[in-house]
Scaffold this motif. Structure first.
Motif, PDB file in Angstrom:
ATOM      1  N   SER A   1       9.680  11.809   8.610  1.00  0.00           N
ATOM      2  CA  SER A   1      10.316  11.294   7.396  1.00  0.00           C
ATOM      3  C   SER A   1       9.592  10.053   6.878  1.00  0.00           C
ATOM      4  CB  SER A   1      11.787  10.966   7.676  1.00  0.00           C
ATOM      5  OG  SER A   1      12.390  10.378   6.553  1.00  0.00           O
TER       6      SER A   1
ATOM      7  N   ALA B   1       5.865   8.283   3.377  1.00  0.00           N
ATOM      8  CA  ALA B   1       5.688   7.094   2.531  1.00  0.00           C
ATOM      9  C   ALA B   1       4.726   6.079   3.141  1.00  0.00           C
ATOM     10  CB  ALA B   1       7.045   6.424   2.285  1.00  0.00           C
ATOM     11  N   TYR B   2       4.512   6.143   4.456  1.00  0.00           N
ATOM     12  CA  TYR B   2       3.668   5.162   5.123  1.00  0.00           C
ATOM     13  C   TYR B   2       2.468   5.849   5.779  1.00  0.00           C
ATOM     14  CZ  TYR B   2       7.284   1.595   4.571  1.00  0.00           C
ATOM     15  OH  TYR B   2       8.185   0.697   4.049  1.00  0.00           O
TER      16      TYR B   2
ATOM     17  N   GLU C   1       2.420  -0.676   0.957  1.00  0.00           N
ATOM     18  CA  GLU C   1       3.213   0.550   0.984  1.00  0.00           C
ATOM     19  C   GLU C   1       4.708   0.268   1.042  1.00  0.00           C
ATOM     20  OE1 GLU C   1       1.592   2.712   4.252  1.00  0.00           O
ATOM     21  OE2 GLU C   1      -0.370   2.973   3.291  1.00  0.00           O
TER      22      GLU C   1
ATOM     23  N   ASP D   1       6.429   0.075  -2.354  1.00  0.00           N
ATOM     24  CA  ASP D   1       6.667   1.320  -3.099  1.00  0.00           C
ATOM     25  C   ASP D   1       7.475   2.354  -2.321  1.00  0.00           C
ATOM     26  OD1 ASP D   1       5.076   0.327  -5.202  1.00  0.00           O
ATOM     27  OD2 ASP D   1       3.242   1.020  -4.209  1.00  0.00           O
ATOM     28  N   ALA D   2       7.661   2.134  -1.036  1.00  0.00           N
ATOM     29  CA  ALA D   2       8.330   3.136  -0.198  1.00  0.00           C
ATOM     30  C   ALA D   2       9.822   3.202  -0.496  1.00  0.00           C
ATOM     31  CB  ALA D   2       8.125   2.795   1.275  1.00  0.00           C
ATOM     32  N   PRO D   3      10.420   4.401  -0.435  1.00  0.00           N
ATOM     33  CA  PRO D   3      11.878   4.496  -0.590  1.00  0.00           C
ATOM     34  C   PRO D   3      12.585   3.824   0.582  1.00  0.00           C
ATOM     35  CG  PRO D   3      10.939   6.612   0.080  1.00  0.00           C
ATOM     36  CD  PRO D   3       9.791   5.716  -0.237  1.00  0.00           C
ATOM     37  N   LEU D   4      13.808   3.397   0.344  1.00  0.00           N
ATOM     38  CA  LEU D   4      14.564   2.685   1.379  1.00  0.00           C
ATOM     39  C   LEU D   4      14.731   3.536   2.632  1.00  0.00           C
ATOM     40  CD1 LEU D   4      16.232   0.233   2.249  1.00  0.00           C
ATOM     41  CD2 LEU D   4      18.221   1.283   1.131  1.00  0.00           C
ATOM     42  N   SER D   5      14.926   4.844   2.459  1.00  0.00           N
ATOM     43  CA  SER D   5      15.145   5.721   3.617  1.00  0.00           C
ATOM     44  C   SER D   5      13.940   5.709   4.552  1.00  0.00           C
ATOM     45  CB  SER D   5      15.429   7.144   3.147  1.00  0.00           C
ATOM     46  OG  SER D   5      14.347   7.645   2.380  1.00  0.00           O
ATOM     47  N   ALA D   6      12.724   5.677   3.988  1.00  0.00           N
ATOM     48  CA  ALA D   6      11.521   5.659   4.821  1.00  0.00           C
ATOM     49  C   ALA D   6      11.412   4.341   5.580  1.00  0.00           C
ATOM     50  CB  ALA D   6      10.286   5.878   3.964  1.00  0.00           C
ATOM     51  N   THR D   7      11.723   3.241   4.920  1.00  0.00           N
ATOM     52  CA  THR D   7      11.659   1.933   5.576  1.00  0.00           C
ATOM     53  C   THR D   7      12.714   1.826   6.674  1.00  0.00           C
ATOM     54  OG1 THR D   7      10.837   0.921   3.538  1.00  0.00           O
ATOM     55  CG2 THR D   7      11.763  -0.553   5.195  1.00  0.00           C
TER      56      THR D   7
ATOM     57  N   ASN E   1      13.894   4.314   8.367  1.00  0.00           N
ATOM     58  CA  ASN E   1      13.408   5.141   9.468  1.00  0.00           C
ATOM     59  C   ASN E   1      12.382   4.387  10.301  1.00  0.00           C
ATOM     60  OD1 ASN E   1      14.357   7.944   9.906  1.00  0.00           O
ATOM     61  ND2 ASN E   1      13.992   8.147   7.718  1.00  0.00           N
TER      62      ASN E   1
END
Length: 315
Positions: free
Chosen positions: A30, A34-35, A206, A209-215, A217
């Motif tokens: 997940s 983004a990363y 990154e 710009d990353a969505p909160l869900s990715a951060t 995770n």
């Protein structure tokens, strides 16, 4: 009483580790959208180092002894740093089934290195259990592999991750004889984070710009599968052999299948279920003890010698 308590706590710690490491596969996939691999590793290790550092300060355990630093540094570089970067990269190149299959070469390498470098015994039950579990991992890997999802680069990266994992475990084992599980994990994580600092620019860019869900995770990976699970792993590893602990991680593919079923609604096929059962059965065999050893462990520690006739019962 203390020995009996340890006999219960060590397997419980190993179980916590296996469950959290299984959940990490889902989070890596997940957050990896983004990363980039290095940025994800640095973010995960930073979250883990902060969590572990706070606990280390509260417990006031102090610095590890000088004799433990060699093992801590090697495990930090190989396992916390190198392994996490190449695993993140590998999972972007191959499907989850192929990644799980290749990385599961790790316990075999641990057993071989442990026997060679640490003098770990290789009892028949351990070898048989590893063979059964590896067959289960092959079945899970093949059943979960999607068509065209693999690449030679991805397979090589996952193989390198398995090598880093095995080398890190074998290096960590001697350090645990001289320092606590928390000390070894905290400073190993810190070494890995320092090694990943060249990716700091990527992480900052990154994260913007990353969505909160990715951060989230990524933070989850640092706090639970890293800070907590690596500590419980070290606690259990200090109380058994590296080979036996490595075999325990064969339960991970089976748990990944179960988690995908429960959390994502992905109903596994018969081959996947059969492979998962084999993984768990192999772990059970590898961690079991021969019946004579179990009876000996359950017997009283000492039996009074027969006294000659007429001897007094008490001194």
């Amino acid at each position: 009483m203390n020995s009996r308590r340890t006999d219960l706590l060590a397997p419980a710690a190993a179980a916590v580790t296996v469950v959290l490491w299984a959940s990490a596969f889902v989070s890596i996939r997940s957050a990896g959208a983004a990363y980039s691999p290095g940025a994800l590793a640095l973010g995960r290790l930073s979250a883990g180092a902060i969590s572990l550092g706070a606990i280390w300060l509260l417990r006031r355990e102090g610095l590890p002894p000088r004799s433990a630093w060699r093992g801590i540094a090697i495990s930090g570089v190989l396992w916390f740093g190198f392994y996490m970067v190449v695993l993140n990269w590998g999972e972007q190149q191959v499907d989850a089934g192929t990644a799980a299959l290749v990385v599961n070469i790790g316990p075999i390498l641990i057993a071989l290195l442990g026997a060679r470098l640490l003098g770990d015994p290789m009892p028949p039950r351990l070898l048989a259990g590893m063979a059964v579990s590896f067959a289960g991992a092959v079945a899970v890997g093949l059943s979960m592999s999607g068509g065209g999802g693999s690449s030679v680069l991805g397979v090589v990266l996952c193989l390198l991750a398995a090598v880093g994992y095995a080398g890190g475990v074998v290096a960590q084992k001697p350090a645990l004889a001289k320092a606590s599980a928390l000390q070894v994990t905290t400073f190993g994580c810190l070494v890995g984070a320092v090694g990943c600092l060249p990716f700091a620019g990527q992480l900052v860019g990154e994260a913007a710009d990353a969505p909160l869900s990715a951060t989230l995770n990524m933070v989850y990976l640092g706090v639970f599968p890293t800070a907590l699970a690596f500590t419980t792993w070290a606690y259990a590893l200090a109380r058994t052999t590296a080979s036996r602990m490595g075999a325990t991680t064969y339960a991970v593919p089976a748990l990944v299948v179960l988690m995908s079923w429960l959390a994502l609604g992905e109903v596994p096929g018969l081959l996947t279920l059969g492979g998962g059962v084999l993984c768990l059965a192999g772990v059970a065999v590898s961690r079991s003890r021969p019946r004579t050893a179990a009876v000996r462990a359950a017997a009283p520690e000492s039996t009074p010698e027969p006294q000659p006739e007429g001897a007094s019962e008490s001194a």
